[in-house]
Write a protein that holds these residues in place. Structure first.
Motif, short mmCIF file in Angstrom:
data_model
loop_
_atom_site.label_atom_id
_atom_site.label_comp_id
_atom_site.label_asym_id
_atom_site.label_seq_id
_atom_site.Cartn_x
_atom_site.Cartn_y
_atom_site.Cartn_z
N GLY A 79 2.54 5.93 3.04
CA GLY A 79 2.42 4.51 3.34
C GLY A 79 1.65 4.22 4.62
N PHE A 80 1.63 5.15 5.56
CA PHE A 80 0.86 4.96 6.79
C PHE A 80 -0.64 4.82 6.50
CE2 PHE A 80 4.58 6.56 9.04
CZ PHE A 80 4.51 5.94 10.28
N VAL A 81 -1.11 5.49 5.45
CA VAL A 81 -2.54 5.44 5.14
C VAL A 81 -2.90 4.50 4.01
CG1 VAL A 81 -2.97 7.75 6.06
CG2 VAL A 81 -2.52 7.49 3.63
N VAL A 82 -1.96 4.20 3.11
CA VAL A 82 -2.31 3.35 1.97
C VAL A 82 -2.01 1.88 2.19
CG1 VAL A 82 -2.05 5.20 0.27
CG2 VAL A 82 -0.13 3.63 0.68
N GLY A 83 -1.13 1.54 3.12
CA GLY A 83 -0.85 0.14 3.40
C GLY A 83 -2.12 -0.53 3.92
N TYR A 84 -2.16 -1.85 3.82
CA TYR A 84 -3.33 -2.53 4.35
C TYR A 84 -2.91 -3.53 5.39
CZ TYR A 84 -8.01 -3.94 5.02
OH TYR A 84 -9.21 -4.15 5.62
N PRO A 85 -3.46 -3.43 6.58
CA PRO A 85 -4.36 -2.34 6.97
C PRO A 85 -3.57 -1.06 7.20
CG PRO A 85 -3.92 -3.73 8.88
CD PRO A 85 -3.22 -4.37 7.70
N PRO A 86 -4.26 0.08 7.11
CA PRO A 86 -3.58 1.33 7.41
C PRO A 86 -3.11 1.33 8.86
CG PRO A 86 -5.70 1.74 6.37
CD PRO A 86 -5.66 0.29 6.72
N CYS A 87 -2.16 2.16 9.16
CA CYS A 87 -1.61 2.23 10.51
C CYS A 87 -2.70 2.60 11.52
CB CYS A 87 -0.48 3.25 10.57
SG CYS A 87 0.19 3.45 12.24
N PRO A 88 -2.89 1.76 12.53
CA PRO A 88 -3.90 2.08 13.55
C PRO A 88 -3.40 3.06 14.60
CG PRO A 88 -2.91 -0.04 14.04
CD PRO A 88 -2.31 0.44 12.74
N TYR A 89 -2.14 3.46 14.52
CA TYR A 89 -1.53 4.30 15.54
C TYR A 89 -1.33 5.75 15.12
CZ TYR A 89 -0.42 -0.33 17.38
OH TYR A 89 -0.50 -1.61 17.84
N ILE A 90 -1.80 6.12 13.95
CA ILE A 90 -1.54 7.47 13.43
C ILE A 90 -1.91 8.55 14.45
CG2 ILE A 90 -2.18 9.19 11.69
CD1 ILE A 90 -2.44 6.88 9.69
N ASP A 91 -3.11 8.47 14.98
CA ASP A 91 -3.56 9.51 15.91
C ASP A 91 -2.67 9.56 17.16
OD1 ASP A 91 -5.48 11.58 16.70
OD2 ASP A 91 -6.08 10.15 18.25
N HIS A 92 -2.33 8.40 17.70
CA HIS A 92 -1.46 8.34 18.88
C HIS A 92 -0.09 8.94 18.57
CE1 HIS A 92 -4.31 5.84 21.04
NE2 HIS A 92 -4.34 5.02 20.00
N PHE A 93 0.49 8.54 17.45
CA PHE A 93 1.81 9.06 17.06
C PHE A 93 1.79 10.57 16.89
CE2 PHE A 93 3.07 4.92 14.57
CZ PHE A 93 3.16 4.22 15.77
#
Length: 149
Positions: A79-93
């Protein structure tokens, strides 16, 4: 005898009511990002929570609790990548958890469903090199994507 691998799953808060069915099916079938685990490796979900909502307040604390329960790998749900918009924090997390807790972080759980694949393909959401790396573990063939619609 090999020790079992304990994993934690963190889902995007927008899906906080998700019961995890696709994730658990994918783990059982070793599909999507769970294909990294061999069939003969015992894998246990020892933690399941959401990120706490933007900008991810639970990311600071949930991994610590999971680690105390033996978790060595954390999966960010698909869901982090398929939701819209995708999560902008993935790299930080991802970087935060790996640095602070010394745990491996995998982006993804179940295969990307076809309906999300088509939407993001049309929107060109995942064209960057960074996004290509993040969706790689969950980007399956069309039949598999359709099975997860």
């Amino acid at each position: 005898m090999k020790e079992k691998t304990k994993i934690g799953i963190i889902i995007c808060d927008r899906y906080r009511n998700c019961a995890g069915g696709k994730c658990f099916r994918a783990l059982q079938n070793r599909e999507g990002a769970f294909s990294i685990y061999p069939e003969d490796e015992e894998v246990e979900v020892a933690g399941y929570t959401n990120c706490g909502g933007c900008p991810g307040g639970n990311i600071e604390y949930a991994p610590e609790e999971m680690k105390k329960n033996g978790v060595t790998v954390i999966h960010f749900a698909t869901g982090f990548v398929v939701g819209y918009p995708p999560c902008p924090y993935i790299d930080h997390f991802k970087r935060f958890i790996e640095e602070k807790y010394g745990m491996k972080v995998v982006v993804g759980t179940h295969p990307i469903p076809e309906k999300y694949y088509q939407t993001h393909k049309a929107l060109k959401t995942w064209e960057s090199k960074e996004w290509q790396e993040w969706i790689k573990p969950t980007l399956a063939d069309e039949d598999t994507r359709l099975a997860y619609n």
